[in-house]
Design a protein around this motif. Structure first.
Motif, short mmCIF file in Angstrom:
data_model
loop_
_atom_site.label_atom_id
_atom_site.label_comp_id
_atom_site.label_asym_id
_atom_site.label_seq_id
_atom_site.Cartn_x
_atom_site.Cartn_y
_atom_site.Cartn_z
N GLU A 14 -45.11 21.88 -2.09
CA GLU A 14 -44.63 22.58 -3.55
C GLU A 14 -44.74 23.80 -3.43
OE1 GLU A 14 -43.04 20.91 -6.05
OE2 GLU A 14 -43.03 19.01 -4.47
N GLU A 15 -45.67 24.47 -2.68
CA GLU A 15 -45.70 26.04 -2.74
C GLU A 15 -44.63 26.83 -1.97
OE1 GLU A 15 -47.53 29.67 -3.71
OE2 GLU A 15 -47.83 27.71 -4.48
N VAL A 16 -44.32 26.23 -0.71
CA VAL A 16 -43.37 26.30 0.25
C VAL A 16 -41.88 26.68 -0.77
CG1 VAL A 16 -41.89 26.24 2.33
CG2 VAL A 16 -44.53 25.83 2.29
N ARG A 17 -41.88 25.17 -1.37
CA ARG A 17 -40.61 25.15 -2.03
C ARG A 17 -40.63 26.27 -3.06
NH1 ARG A 17 -40.87 18.55 -2.61
NH2 ARG A 17 -39.65 18.12 -0.57
N LYS A 18 -41.45 26.35 -3.83
CA LYS A 18 -41.46 27.52 -4.94
C LYS A 18 -41.26 28.92 -4.39
CE LYS A 18 -45.07 25.56 -7.96
NZ LYS A 18 -46.53 25.65 -8.40
N VAL A 19 -41.68 29.23 -3.21
CA VAL A 19 -41.27 30.46 -2.67
C VAL A 19 -39.92 30.57 -2.20
CG1 VAL A 19 -42.04 32.10 -0.75
CG2 VAL A 19 -43.84 30.76 -1.87
N GLY A 20 -39.34 29.50 -1.93
CA GLY A 20 -37.83 29.30 -1.57
C GLY A 20 -37.51 29.25 0.15
N ALA A 21 -38.66 28.95 1.06
CA ALA A 21 -38.21 28.70 2.08
C ALA A 21 -37.87 27.30 2.50
CB ALA A 21 -39.47 28.83 2.90
N ARG A 22 -37.11 26.98 3.54
CA ARG A 22 -36.74 25.77 4.05
C ARG A 22 -38.01 24.78 4.46
NH1 ARG A 22 -31.78 24.99 6.76
NH2 ARG A 22 -32.88 25.12 8.53
N ILE A 23 -37.94 23.61 4.53
CA ILE A 23 -38.97 22.85 5.07
C ILE A 23 -38.44 21.74 5.82
CG2 ILE A 23 -40.61 21.07 4.28
CD1 ILE A 23 -41.06 22.46 1.60
N LYS A 24 -38.91 21.46 7.07
CA LYS A 24 -38.79 20.42 8.09
C LYS A 24 -39.84 19.48 7.98
CE LYS A 24 -37.09 19.15 12.34
NZ LYS A 24 -36.74 19.64 13.88
N LEU A 25 -39.75 18.50 7.36
CA LEU A 25 -40.98 17.14 7.37
C LEU A 25 -40.78 16.43 8.43
CD1 LEU A 25 -40.88 16.21 3.58
CD2 LEU A 25 -42.47 17.83 4.59
N ILE A 26 -42.17 16.27 9.25
CA ILE A 26 -42.01 15.56 10.25
C ILE A 26 -43.22 14.19 9.99
CG2 ILE A 26 -41.60 17.07 12.06
CD1 ILE A 26 -44.49 17.47 12.71
N SER A 27 -42.97 13.10 10.58
CA SER A 27 -43.85 12.10 10.27
C SER A 27 -44.82 12.09 11.31
CB SER A 27 -42.86 10.77 10.49
OG SER A 27 -42.43 10.56 11.90
N ASP A 28 -44.75 12.54 12.44
CA ASP A 28 -46.07 12.58 13.45
C ASP A 28 -45.57 13.75 14.56
OD1 ASP A 28 -47.77 9.99 13.06
OD2 ASP A 28 -45.72 9.10 12.75
N GLY A 29 -46.50 13.66 15.52
CA GLY A 29 -46.12 14.56 16.59
C GLY A 29 -45.82 16.03 16.39
N ASP A 30 -47.43 16.50 15.76
CA ASP A 30 -47.67 17.85 15.73
C ASP A 30 -47.81 18.83 16.68
OD1 ASP A 30 -50.12 17.17 15.85
OD2 ASP A 30 -50.87 18.26 13.92
N ILE A 31 -47.98 18.41 18.07
CA ILE A 31 -48.04 19.34 18.85
C ILE A 31 -46.88 19.77 19.23
CG2 ILE A 31 -48.60 19.35 21.50
CD1 ILE A 31 -50.38 17.09 21.32
N ALA A 32 -45.59 19.01 19.30
CA ALA A 32 -44.22 19.59 19.67
C ALA A 32 -44.04 20.63 18.51
CB ALA A 32 -43.25 18.41 19.79
N ALA A 33 -44.33 20.15 17.22
CA ALA A 33 -43.92 21.06 16.19
C ALA A 33 -44.63 22.48 16.06
CB ALA A 33 -44.35 20.31 14.73
N ALA A 34 -45.77 22.58 16.80
CA ALA A 34 -46.46 23.77 16.73
C ALA A 34 -45.76 24.46 17.75
CB ALA A 34 -47.89 23.69 17.05
#
Length: 338
Positions: free
Chosen positions: A177-197
């Motif tokens: 919600e905070e990211v949305r309020k600031v106005g940035a884009r969001i990419k949600l992932i279900s799992d796999g945060d090593i690759a995301a980082a």
């Protein structure tokens, strides 16, 4: 002087390739336990072929919870004068992704000098990861609004052009919600945060910041890659409940301490390897075509800041993968070559 040499880099890729190949056989079958079992078995079997005296410091769990790749397990051939290394592994980051045929599952490992990997006492950590341009510029203790404003200014773009990767979890509702309020884009992932980082440090991924609460072991593995790519990860321990918080405080841990990349990986010489299991932003997954399996891997060495991408074609009539549990070589297609 470091015991890591460039000759070992391809050996580590063979380890992640083996884990990816075996786990990919269970793509979409709905059995994440089997995905993890086969990847762990293959990874553990391959590790004993490497000339090293390795100790698993990030693995599948404590000895009484995991039959192999447990914390403290010795891997490698342990021959005299071979390098003494710390090993961090995740046979499959995203077992559920493989089980249900979803993207972004990878097999991962890292190797570095003995004693160079930081021990983290919590299973979860609050994490902030960025690429080279933002490394050292953001602060995990600052508000999300402030970090996004600073990032946009440094990158010379509008906040609306920033892309933030977040695990899609209920615990992240406020962050989202905070990211949305600031106005940035969001990419949600279900799992796999090593690759995301890691993706934050790769220009072709088109993501800028990874933020949220995820596994501490995954933070270590991401740090190993980001050290080679010039990116940065910052983390803070995240107790799951008041009981764990009190236990950590009693043991003397400072829950306000910020661990950065060099705190998590203390050596300047670390090798990171990963192989795709399913298609994702970082790597393509395992593909099968007429008795051939095709894998895509990356391997990085922090000492030289070199990143190599390796595409391998495995002839399944002759491909062998040693499974630790069987004590023998198993052919990936279940048959011995004629």
């Amino acid at each position: 002087m470091s015991g890591l040499s460039k000759e070992i880099t391809l050996e580590l890729v063979r380890v992640t390739e083996a884990a990816a190949l075996m786990s990919s056989r269970y793509l979409g079958r709905g059995n994440k336990e089997m995905v993890d079992k086969m990847a762990s078995d293959a990874m553990r079997g391959m590790l004993d072929y490497i000339d090293m005296q390795g100790v698993v410091v990030i693995g599948e769990g404590e000895k009484d919870k995991a039959p192999m790749l447990y914390i403290g397990e010795q891997v490698g051939n342990w021959e005299e004068n071979t390098p003494e290394l710390d090993i961090a592994v995740d046979p499959v980051d995203g077992t559920r992704l493989v089980a249900y045929g979803l993207p972004n599952a990878i097999s991962v490992m890292a190797a570095t000098d003995r004693g160079a990997i930081e021990y983290l006492p919590t299973f979860y950590s609050y994490k902030l990861a960025v690429g080279p341009e933002l490394a050292g510029k953001l602060d995990i203790n600052a508000s999300i609004r402030e970090n996004l404003r600073v990032a946009a200014a440094i990158l010379n773009i509008d906040i609306s052009e920033l892309t933030v990767v977040i695990l899609n979890r209920d615990r992240h509702r406020e962050i989202i919600e905070e990211v949305r309020k600031v106005g940035a884009r969001i990419k949600l992932i279900s799992d796999g945060d090593i690759a995301a980082a890691i993706a934050t440090a790769l220009p072709e991924s088109y993501v800028d910041i990874y933020i949220g609460i995820g596994g501490s072991p995954e933070a270590i593995l991401a740090a190993a890659a980001l050290k080679s790519l010039g990116g940065e990860i910052q983390i803070k321990l995240w107790p799951i409940d008041e009981k764990e918080r009190n236990e950590l405080t009693e043991k003397g841990y400072d829950l306000d301490k910020v661990y950065k990349t060099d705190d998590l990986i203390k050596s300047d010489n670390v090798i990171f390897a990963a192989t795709g299991v399913t298609d994702g932003d970082l790597l393509r997954g395992v593909k099968y075509s007429k008795n051939v399996a095709i894998t895509e891997s990356i391997v990085m060495r922090s000492k030289t800041k070199t990143l190599r991408k390796i595409i391998s074609h495995h002839n399944l009539k002759y491909k062998t993968i040693p499974l630790k549990s069987e004590g023998e070589v198993r052919f990936i297609n279940g048959k011995k070559p004629k």
